[in-house]
Design a protein around this motif. Structure first.
Motif, PDB file in Angstrom:
ATOM      1  N   PHE A 183       0.850  -1.186   0.000  1.00 40.55           N
ATOM      2  CA  PHE A 183       0.000   0.000   0.000  1.00 40.55           C
ATOM      3  C   PHE A 183       0.887   1.238   0.000  1.00 40.55           C
ATOM      4  N   PHE A 184       0.564   2.164  -0.879  1.00 37.27           N
ATOM      5  CA  PHE A 184       1.208   3.475  -0.920  1.00 37.27           C
ATOM      6  C   PHE A 184       0.107   4.520  -0.851  1.00 37.27           C
ATOM      7  N   PHE A 185       0.484   5.708  -0.434  1.00 36.37           N
ATOM      8  CA  PHE A 185      -0.453   6.826  -0.491  1.00 36.37           C
ATOM      9  C   PHE A 185       0.259   8.027  -1.072  1.00 36.37           C
ATOM     10  N   VAL A 186      -0.537   8.914  -1.653  1.00 30.99           N
ATOM     11  CA  VAL A 186      -0.038  10.165  -2.206  1.00 30.99           C
ATOM     12  C   VAL A 186      -0.592  11.275  -1.328  1.00 30.99           C
ATOM     13  N   ARG A 187       0.310  12.067  -0.778  1.00 33.95           N
ATOM     14  CA  ARG A 187      -0.106  13.184   0.076  1.00 33.95           C
ATOM     15  C   ARG A 187      -0.592  14.356  -0.781  1.00 33.95           C
ATOM     16  N   GLU A 188      -1.244  15.290  -0.132  1.00 32.22           N
ATOM     17  CA  GLU A 188      -1.733  16.498  -0.808  1.00 32.22           C
ATOM     18  C   GLU A 188      -0.599  17.269  -1.468  1.00 32.22           C
ATOM     19  N   ASP A 189       0.613  17.200  -0.900  1.00 31.78           N
ATOM     20  CA  ASP A 189       1.756  17.917  -1.473  1.00 31.78           C
ATOM     21  C   ASP A 189       2.447  17.124  -2.588  1.00 31.78           C
ATOM     22  N   LYS A 190       1.829  16.026  -3.035  1.00 29.58           N
ATOM     23  CA  LYS A 190       2.291  15.163  -4.126  1.00 29.58           C
ATOM     24  C   LYS A 190       3.404  14.189  -3.718  1.00 29.58           C
ATOM     25  N   SER A 191       3.893  14.250  -2.474  1.00 31.28           N
ATOM     26  CA  SER A 191       4.869  13.260  -2.019  1.00 31.28           C
ATOM     27  C   SER A 191       4.136  11.946  -1.764  1.00 31.28           C
ATOM     28  N   SER A 192       4.864  10.842  -1.770  1.00 25.88           N
ATOM     29  CA  SER A 192       4.220   9.552  -1.527  1.00 25.88           C
ATOM     30  C   SER A 192       5.060   8.729  -0.563  1.00 25.88           C
ATOM     31  N   ASP A 193       4.421   7.727   0.024  1.00 23.47           N
ATOM     32  CA  ASP A 193       5.079   6.872   0.997  1.00 23.47           C
ATOM     33  C   ASP A 193       4.315   5.560   1.063  1.00 23.47           C
ATOM     34  N   ASP A 194       4.966   4.547   1.592  1.00 20.68           N
ATOM     35  CA  ASP A 194       4.303   3.267   1.791  1.00 20.68           C
ATOM     36  C   ASP A 194       4.009   3.088   3.278  1.00 20.68           C
ATOM     37  N   PHE A 195       3.229   2.065   3.599  1.00 16.93           N
ATOM     38  CA  PHE A 195       2.999   1.720   5.000  1.00 16.93           C
ATOM     39  C   PHE A 195       2.657   0.244   5.085  1.00 16.93           C
ATOM     40  N   SER A 196       2.914  -0.316   6.251  1.00 14.67           N
ATOM     41  CA  SER A 196       2.659  -1.725   6.485  1.00 14.67           C
ATOM     42  C   SER A 196       1.282  -1.906   7.117  1.00 14.67           C
ATOM     43  N   PHE A 197       0.360  -2.491   6.362  1.00 12.78           N
ATOM     44  CA  PHE A 197      -0.957  -2.756   6.942  1.00 12.78           C
ATOM     45  C   PHE A 197      -0.822  -3.761   8.075  1.00 12.78           C
ATOM     46  N   ARG A 198       0.128  -4.684   7.968  1.00 10.61           N
ATOM     47  CA  ARG A 198       0.333  -5.713   8.984  1.00 10.61           C
ATOM     48  C   ARG A 198       0.716  -5.076  10.330  1.00 10.61           C
ATOM     49  N   LYS A 199       1.627  -4.100  10.304  1.00  8.41           N
ATOM     50  CA  LYS A 199       2.032  -3.428  11.542  1.00  8.41           C
ATOM     51  C   LYS A 199       0.873  -2.622  12.121  1.00  8.41           C
ATOM     52  N   CYS A 200       0.103  -1.972  11.251  1.00  9.43           N
ATOM     53  CA  CYS A 200      -1.040  -1.184  11.722  1.00  9.43           C
ATOM     54  C   CYS A 200      -2.102  -2.084  12.362  1.00  9.43           C
ATOM     55  N   VAL A 201      -2.425  -3.191  11.710  1.00  2.00           N
ATOM     56  CA  VAL A 201      -3.408  -4.124  12.267  1.00  2.00           C
ATOM     57  C   VAL A 201      -2.903  -4.663  13.598  1.00  2.00           C
ATOM     58  N   ASN A 202      -1.636  -5.037  13.658  1.00  2.58           N
ATOM     59  CA  ASN A 202      -1.059  -5.588  14.884  1.00  2.58           C
ATOM     60  C   ASN A 202      -1.121  -4.584  16.033  1.00  2.58           C
ATOM     61  N   PRO A 222      -3.541  -7.211  18.305  1.00  8.74           N
ATOM     62  CA  PRO A 222      -2.321  -8.014  18.169  1.00  8.74           C
ATOM     63  C   PRO A 222      -2.541  -9.325  17.419  1.00  8.74           C
ATOM     64  N   LEU A 223      -1.671  -9.539  16.453  1.00  9.58           N
ATOM     65  CA  LEU A 223      -1.709 -10.740  15.624  1.00  9.58           C
ATOM     66  C   LEU A 223      -0.941 -11.874  16.305  1.00  9.58           C
ATOM     67  N   ARG A 256       3.103 -11.620  12.661  1.00 13.21           N
ATOM     68  CA  ARG A 256       3.610 -10.268  12.893  1.00 13.21           C
ATOM     69  C   ARG A 256       4.770  -9.969  11.961  1.00 13.21           C
ATOM     70  N   ALA A 257       4.900  -8.693  11.618  1.00 14.62           N
ATOM     71  CA  ALA A 257       6.031  -8.258  10.797  1.00 14.62           C
ATOM     72  C   ALA A 257       7.284  -8.359  11.656  1.00 14.62           C
ATOM     73  N   LYS A 258       8.311  -8.915  11.099  1.00 15.26           N
ATOM     74  CA  LYS A 258       9.573  -9.076  11.809  1.00 15.26           C
ATOM     75  C   LYS A 258      10.625  -8.187  11.165  1.00 15.26           C
ATOM     76  N   ALA A 259      11.359  -7.462  11.976  1.00 12.10           N
ATOM     77  CA  ALA A 259      12.384  -6.565  11.463  1.00 12.10           C
ATOM     78  C   ALA A 259      13.510  -7.336  10.784  1.00 12.10           C
ATOM     79  N   ASP A 260      13.779  -8.556  11.229  1.00  9.29           N
ATOM     80  CA  ASP A 260      14.904  -9.316  10.696  1.00  9.29           C
ATOM     81  C   ASP A 260      14.506 -10.282   9.580  1.00  9.29           C
ATOM     82  N   VAL A 261      13.248 -10.248   9.158  1.00  4.41           N
ATOM     83  CA  VAL A 261      12.790 -11.147   8.103  1.00  4.41           C
ATOM     84  C   VAL A 261      12.532 -10.325   6.845  1.00  4.41           C
ATOM     85  N   ASN A 262      12.861 -10.877   5.710  1.00  3.92           N
ATOM     86  CA  ASN A 262      12.635 -10.196   4.448  1.00  3.92           C
ATOM     87  C   ASN A 262      11.154  -9.875   4.306  1.00  3.92           C
TER      88      ASN A 262
END
Length: 121
Positions: A61-80, A84-85, A90-96
């Motif tokens: 998932f990516f979003f485009v801000r009003e200023d035209k910049s964009s970024d991604d986000f982890s739905f898994r981290k947000c849901v957790n 809690p999953l 859960r998303a692991k920092a050390d896993v691809n």
């Protein structure tokens, strides 16, 4: 909740702007589930899209801000953060991250691209 966002991610094509309903669902997910929603949202979110992540090479998932910049986000981290999953989901920092919520299979008769695999937990 996890299944909804996972199926949304894998059920929509890339580079298509989400409709108003999904936009509101994704915005609510960031507001309630991201560790720093105000910093992430910034100037406001104009649109949500699915793109292939340039590093992890998977749909994200990516979003485009009003200023035209964009970024991604982890739905898994947000849901957790909201609900809690189980440890293995859960998303692991050390896993691809490319392994997160991927469909298994491929080749003939596999489930690839049909929203199955890890999303079915």
């Amino acid at each position: 909740m996890f299944d909804y966002f996972c199926k949304l991610l894998h059920g929509w094509p890339t580079n298509v702007t989400f409709n108003k309903y999904e936009h509101e669902m994704l915005l609510d997910l960031i507001k309630k589930g991201h560790a720093e929603p105000d910093n992430k949202i910034g100037t406001g979110i104009k649109a949500f899209v699915i793109r292939y992540h340039p590093i992890w090479k998977n749909k994200c998932f990516f979003f485009v801000r009003e200023d035209k910049s964009s970024d991604d986000f982890s739905f898994r981290k947000c849901v957790n953060h909201i609900l809690p999953l189980p440890e293995d989901m859960r998303a692991k920092a050390d896993v691809n991250k490319a392994l997160a919520c991927r469909s298994r299979g491929g080749g003939r008769g596999g489930s690839r691209g049909h929203g199955q695999g890890r999303c079915r937990h």
